[in-house]
Motif scaffolding. Structure first.
Motif, PDB file in Angstrom:
ATOM      1  N   PRO A 192       0.823  -1.213   0.000  1.00 21.69           N
ATOM      2  CA  PRO A 192       0.000   0.000   0.000  1.00 21.69           C
ATOM      3  C   PRO A 192       0.857   1.263   0.000  1.00 21.69           C
ATOM      4  O   PRO A 192       1.671   1.476   0.892  1.00 21.69           O
ATOM      5  CB  PRO A 192      -0.777  -0.114   1.313  1.00 21.69           C
ATOM      6  CG  PRO A 192       0.078  -0.964   2.217  1.00 21.69           C
ATOM      7  CD  PRO A 192       1.062  -1.717   1.369  1.00 21.69           C
ATOM      8  N   GLU A 193       0.678   2.098  -1.037  1.00 23.00           N
ATOM      9  CA  GLU A 193       1.381   3.380  -1.054  1.00 23.00           C
ATOM     10  C   GLU A 193       0.537   4.372  -0.267  1.00 23.00           C
ATOM     11  O   GLU A 193      -0.656   4.471  -0.483  1.00 23.00           O
ATOM     12  CB  GLU A 193       1.533   3.866  -2.503  1.00 23.00           C
ATOM     13  CG  GLU A 193       2.263   2.864  -3.393  1.00 23.00           C
ATOM     14  CD  GLU A 193       2.093   3.188  -4.876  1.00 23.00           C
ATOM     15  OE1 GLU A 193       2.314   4.335  -5.268  1.00 23.00           O
ATOM     16  OE2 GLU A 193       1.730   2.278  -5.635  1.00 23.00           O
ATOM     17  N   GLN A 194       1.173   5.088   0.637  1.00 23.32           N
ATOM     18  CA  GLN A 194       0.436   5.949   1.572  1.00 23.32           C
ATOM     19  C   GLN A 194       0.734   7.418   1.301  1.00 23.32           C
ATOM     20  O   GLN A 194       1.882   7.850   1.363  1.00 23.32           O
ATOM     21  CB  GLN A 194       0.851   5.586   3.005  1.00 23.32           C
ATOM     22  CG  GLN A 194       0.322   6.490   4.102  1.00 23.32           C
ATOM     23  CD  GLN A 194      -1.145   6.219   4.425  1.00 23.32           C
ATOM     24  OE1 GLN A 194      -1.556   5.077   4.583  1.00 23.32           O
ATOM     25  NE2 GLN A 194      -1.937   7.274   4.514  1.00 23.32           N
ATOM     26  N   LYS A 319      -4.642   5.917  -0.980  1.00 27.14           N
ATOM     27  CA  LYS A 319      -3.719   4.805  -0.823  1.00 27.14           C
ATOM     28  C   LYS A 319      -3.812   3.988  -2.080  1.00 27.14           C
ATOM     29  O   LYS A 319      -4.912   3.711  -2.538  1.00 27.14           O
ATOM     30  CB  LYS A 319      -4.155   3.926   0.341  1.00 27.14           C
ATOM     31  CG  LYS A 319      -3.472   4.245   1.618  1.00 27.14           C
ATOM     32  CD  LYS A 319      -3.891   3.306   2.710  1.00 27.14           C
ATOM     33  CE  LYS A 319      -4.554   4.109   3.768  1.00 27.14           C
ATOM     34  NZ  LYS A 319      -4.203   3.925   5.113  1.00 27.14           N
ATOM     35  N   HIS A 320      -2.684   3.643  -2.661  1.00 23.14           N
ATOM     36  CA  HIS A 320      -2.715   2.743  -3.808  1.00 23.14           C
ATOM     37  C   HIS A 320      -2.476   1.342  -3.302  1.00 23.14           C
ATOM     38  O   HIS A 320      -1.406   1.031  -2.779  1.00 23.14           O
ATOM     39  CB  HIS A 320      -1.658   3.147  -4.836  1.00 23.14           C
ATOM     40  CG  HIS A 320      -2.003   4.426  -5.539  1.00 23.14           C
ATOM     41  ND1 HIS A 320      -1.190   5.032  -6.448  1.00 23.14           N
ATOM     42  CD2 HIS A 320      -3.110   5.198  -5.455  1.00 23.14           C
ATOM     43  CE1 HIS A 320      -1.771   6.135  -6.908  1.00 23.14           C
ATOM     44  NE2 HIS A 320      -2.935   6.258  -6.302  1.00 23.14           N
ATOM     45  N   ASN A 321      -3.510   0.526  -3.459  1.00 28.01           N
ATOM     46  CA  ASN A 321      -3.468  -0.816  -2.908  1.00 28.01           C
ATOM     47  C   ASN A 321      -3.001  -1.781  -4.009  1.00 28.01           C
ATOM     48  O   ASN A 321      -3.795  -2.252  -4.806  1.00 28.01           O
ATOM     49  CB  ASN A 321      -4.892  -1.152  -2.436  1.00 28.01           C
ATOM     50  CG  ASN A 321      -4.964  -2.374  -1.569  1.00 28.01           C
ATOM     51  OD1 ASN A 321      -4.690  -2.333  -0.377  1.00 28.01           O
ATOM     52  ND2 ASN A 321      -5.347  -3.497  -2.164  1.00 28.01           N
ATOM     53  N   PHE A 446      -2.410  -5.825  -9.619  1.00 28.31           N
ATOM     54  CA  PHE A 446      -3.401  -4.786  -9.877  1.00 28.31           C
ATOM     55  C   PHE A 446      -3.260  -3.711  -8.814  1.00 28.31           C
ATOM     56  O   PHE A 446      -3.015  -4.007  -7.650  1.00 28.31           O
ATOM     57  CB  PHE A 446      -4.821  -5.358  -9.838  1.00 28.31           C
ATOM     58  CG  PHE A 446      -5.249  -5.967 -11.135  1.00 28.31           C
ATOM     59  CD1 PHE A 446      -5.675  -5.168 -12.186  1.00 28.31           C
ATOM     60  CD2 PHE A 446      -5.214  -7.344 -11.312  1.00 28.31           C
ATOM     61  CE1 PHE A 446      -6.070  -5.722 -13.392  1.00 28.31           C
ATOM     62  CE2 PHE A 446      -5.611  -7.916 -12.517  1.00 28.31           C
ATOM     63  CZ  PHE A 446      -6.044  -7.101 -13.558  1.00 28.31           C
ATOM     64  N   GLU A 447      -3.449  -2.479  -9.242  1.00 28.20           N
ATOM     65  CA  GLU A 447      -3.357  -1.368  -8.311  1.00 28.20           C
ATOM     66  C   GLU A 447      -4.757  -0.794  -8.122  1.00 28.20           C
ATOM     67  O   GLU A 447      -5.313  -0.193  -9.041  1.00 28.20           O
ATOM     68  CB  GLU A 447      -2.400  -0.324  -8.907  1.00 28.20           C
ATOM     69  CG  GLU A 447      -2.093   0.829  -7.998  1.00 28.20           C
ATOM     70  CD  GLU A 447      -0.910   1.665  -8.519  1.00 28.20           C
ATOM     71  OE1 GLU A 447      -0.227   1.243  -9.472  1.00 28.20           O
ATOM     72  OE2 GLU A 447      -0.688   2.747  -7.970  1.00 28.20           O
ATOM     73  N   PHE A 448      -5.327  -1.005  -6.954  1.00 20.25           N
ATOM     74  CA  PHE A 448      -6.650  -0.465  -6.638  1.00 20.25           C
ATOM     75  C   PHE A 448      -6.426   0.900  -6.005  1.00 20.25           C
ATOM     76  O   PHE A 448      -5.873   1.007  -4.912  1.00 20.25           O
ATOM     77  CB  PHE A 448      -7.374  -1.433  -5.689  1.00 20.25           C
ATOM     78  CG  PHE A 448      -8.770  -0.990  -5.288  1.00 20.25           C
ATOM     79  CD1 PHE A 448      -9.609  -0.342  -6.180  1.00 20.25           C
ATOM     80  CD2 PHE A 448      -9.248  -1.255  -4.006  1.00 20.25           C
ATOM     81  CE1 PHE A 448     -10.891   0.050  -5.814  1.00 20.25           C
ATOM     82  CE2 PHE A 448     -10.533  -0.873  -3.630  1.00 20.25           C
ATOM     83  CZ  PHE A 448     -11.351  -0.216  -4.530  1.00 20.25           C
TER      84      PHE A 448
HETATM   85 MG    MG Z   1       1.621   3.422  -7.728  1.00 15.71          MG
END
Ligand code: MG
Ligand code: ADP
Length: 697
Positions: A192-194, A319-321, A446-448
């Motif tokens: 997760p990108e925060q 957040k990129h999950n 996959f990036e949610f």
């Molecule tokens: Mg990203």
């Protein structure tokens, strides 16, 4: 900083520590549970507990806590010390297997959404050995699941763990059909990108709205926002990099793989990305990351804002999950390989995700819904509220070939010659990126991108895991009952493409045309949290959650109630805070300014100089009329709030009222307050401005 490899994980009871400190048989038994999902042998717990305590005490810990994640979205802990009295008036330090495995916090003050009678208070926490224990502030923290006395889940971890099991089970069925005899478990992974904002604490302290609601309820647009895009990936200021350095160290101590950091698009906005781990560990780690961001910021005279939209007019935070599935022997099931058109197993997993996202778009949408995120989704900065999938050139092309009768090739990215002999030729990816898509394929995951910055990622991930598990089970049912796996696989892939290609969209998700196009395709466009909650009580959704043992219908309903209740409370607090700021800070400032202006104008008039030029009263009349409208709008909002108590409708109707009446009233009041800010003397303005907060760190 001392040696990074020494620091990393030094406060974690991790695999290395267990291997060193546990007897071989205990270690092996515990590993079987962690790695292969076998039931935990209770005899193991006593031995582990004692080793854990010795280790923690050596590290300076005096207390332990069952660390859990109630439905408030934050973490909870109640500390107990290790001490036990002895007959000679001294104490010994003890920690038993029983204490490790089970805790009994009073559950009565945690949200349960009506699932439990108000007088029933008992709740249990249960050790989750798949996420390692750690030491925080002198306390040994044991990650746990949290349930009520009658067994209903009251937390975010339990459904997540159950969904991981469900997905593993269904994915293994498919793998077996493809001849895989070695894998025993499939794990879902997430990185997760925060995103977050950092502002000066001195300014924060002067803003009641930030303190009470996490976002600014007033604030005129500054002359400069993010239009120059000069903050994105910009040089990191010394004060910020000091914060990031210390944050990294703290995270590394806890075994959190903080990897990437950079400035984001908005001024004062930043991002941190860890290296991915299991969805369970990543969820725990993300909670800790948010906690530490806030703690460490304070040490630097800063405040970390995790709200989805702290400032209007500039990008908010999400957040990129990044999500995928891999086998215990290291195979990423979403890795296309070099010739994906021939990789049937990959295509089956890919199609399962496509169908799941299309069929359960509403569930995915609600998994990312919260009041803060209502400001982002659908605005031109975050993904639209419509769920679609970006697949990129290569995969879209393959799916088209299949639809047209069979796939014969996979387009490759090739290399790029930069035309300078000293620069290397670059190997291109098979597809470009698309930053507007809510659900994008990015090479082998996959990036949610819809999840809000303040939210736990648990809901997004247990939803993803469960909906994909459901489609995998449908596919496995068909394949298992058909004699010839080969042609049946082709048929299934073809069928899914035909039926669900409507969810695939590689274009610009921010464009208005997309909204129209999506509507034509029949894709839902769920604009608010309140509307999104309907997915939680929809039979289509409750039945799969029940089928895979993730959440019961009653548990889903209770989560729906909690979401609505939280929405109502949040908007109510925001409205009350607005009124207070409006009445006690903004209006007095405007009146004071008007009276000073009037006095000055009279002064000027009384000098009698230049009698044929009229005194400059335009500003005064504008301030007065704006202030009068402002006062009126305060009254309207107060009235709207007073009407809430007359309502005895159900929670959903009240939430709709808050969304349609209160929230709208707030926006209208804000517009007027922000106009006053542009008129009133800066010296008299009672709140730090956007410019102060966004550009002065
Ligand atoms: Mg990203
Ligand atoms: P991008 O720049 O496309 O966002 P990054 O390389 O920065 O890609 O990765 C984003 C996140 O995705 C990181 O947290 C990374 O660890 C994570 N990630 C990479 N591979 C996987 C995977 N197989 N499963 C889950 N997350 C992954």
């Amino acid at each position: 900083m001392s040696n990074l490899s020494e620091i990393f994980g030094s406060y974690v009871f991790n695999d290395a520590v267990m291997m060193e400190r546990l007897p071989k048989v205990t270690y092996k038994a515990l590993k079987k549970t962690i790695d292969e999902g076998l039931p935990l042998d209770p005899a193991v717990a006593d031995v582990v507990a004692s080793a854990m305590k010795d280790w923690a005490v050596e590290k300076g810990a005096t207390h332990f806590t069952h660390w859990f994640q109630p439905l408030t979205g934050i973490t909870a802990e109640k500390h107990d010390s290790f001490i036990n009295p002895t007959s000679n008036g001294k104490v010994i330090l003890e920690f038993s297997g029983k204490e490790l495995i089970k805790g009994e916090p009073d559950a009565s003050s945690f949200p349960s959404g009506g699932i439990r009678a108000t007088n029933a208070a008992r709740g249990y926490t249960a050790w989750d050995c798949t996420s390692p224990s750690f030491i925080k502030d002198g306390t040994l923290c044991i990650p746990t699941a949290f349930v009520s006395y009658t067994g209903e889940t009251l937390d975010k971890k339990t459904p997540l763990l159950r969904s991981m099991d469900a997905l593993s089970k269904q994915a293994l069925r498919i793998l077996k059909l493809f001849g895989n005899t070695t894998s025993v478990k499939v794990t879902t992974t997430v990185g997760p990108e925060q995103e977050y904002f950092l502002i000066d604490k001195k300014l924060y302290d002067k803003r009641k709205d930030l303190i009470l609601t996490g976002r600014t309820l007033f604030g005129a647009k500054p002359a400069k926002g993010q239009e120059l895009e000069d903050h994105y990936f910009g040089q990191i200021k010394e004060r910020i990099s000091g914060f990031m350095k210390e944050l990294n160290e703290e995270l590394w101590k806890l075994g959190i793989l903080a990897k990437t950091q950079h400035n984001e698009v908005s001024p004062a906005q930043h991002e941190l990305a860890p290296i991915f781990s299991t969805t369970n560990m990543a969820t725990d780690h993300n909670q800790l990351t948010m906690e530490l961001m806030q703690k460490v910021a304070l040490r630097h005279g800063l405040v970390c804002l995790l709200h989805e939209k702290p400032f209007a007019g500039v990008n908010g935070s999400g957040k990129h999950n990044n999500w995928s599935m891999s086998t215990n022997d290291g195979l990423n099931l979403l890795d296309p390989g070099s010739t994906p058109h021939e990789n049937k197993q990959f295509l089956v997993f890919l199609c399962a995700v496509i169908k799941a996202v299309d069929q359960f778009a509403d569930l995915l949408r609600v998994s990312a819904a919260n009041p803060g995120n209502d400001h982002r989704l659908g605005a031109n900065e975050a993904p639209p509220a419509i769920i679609s999938i970006f697949l990129g050139e290569q995969l879209t092309d393959i799916l088209q070939q299949i639809e047209n009768g069979g796939a014969r090739s996979s387009k490759q990215g090739g290399t790029m010659d930069l035309g300078v002999s000293t620069l290397p030729n670059l190997l291109k990816d098979n597809t470009d990126r698309n930053r507007t898509s809510p659900f994008a394929f990015t090479g082998n995951k996959f990036e949610f991108r819809m999840v809000g910055s303040s939210a736990s990622i648990a809901a997004a991930n247990f939803t993803l895991n469960t909906i994909v598990a459901e489609v995998l089970s449908q596919i496995a049912d068909k394949l298992e009952s058909s004699g010839s796996c080969g042609t049946e696989t082709d048929k299934i892939i073809f069928g899914i493409i035909k039926e669900h290609k409507r969810v695939i969209f590689n274009g610009n998700g921010y464009a208005d045309e997309w909204v129209k196009e999506a509507e034509k395709r029949g894709l839902p466009n769920i604009k608010s949290t309140v509307a999104a909650t309907r997915a939680l009580i929809d039979e289509k959704n409750t039945s799969i959650m029940e089928k895979h043992g993730v959440l019961s219908k009653a548990e889903m309903e209770s989560r729906c109630e909690i979401m609505l209740e939280t929405y109502i409370k949040t908007i109510n607090i925001e409205a009350l805070t607005m009124i207070e700021i409006a009445k006690r800070q903004i209006l007095p400032a405007a009146i004071k300014f008007a009276s000073e202006l009037a006095a000055s104008i009279n002064n000027i008039k009384s000098t009698g100089v230049n009698a044929n030029i009229s005194a400059p009263a335009g500003l005064l009349s504008e301030v007065l009329s704006t202030a009068a409208t402002f006062e009126n709008k305060i009254k309207i909002l107060e009235l709207a709030l007073a009407k809430v108590s007359e309502k005895n409708e159900d929670m959903y109707d009240i939430a709709c009222y808050y969304r349609d009446e209160i929230f709208t009233g707030m926006s209208s009041l804000r517009a007027n307050g922000d106009k006053l800010e542009t008129l009133v003397d800066a010296e008299l303005w009672p709140l730090p401005t956007y410019e102060d907060m966004l550009f002065n760190v």
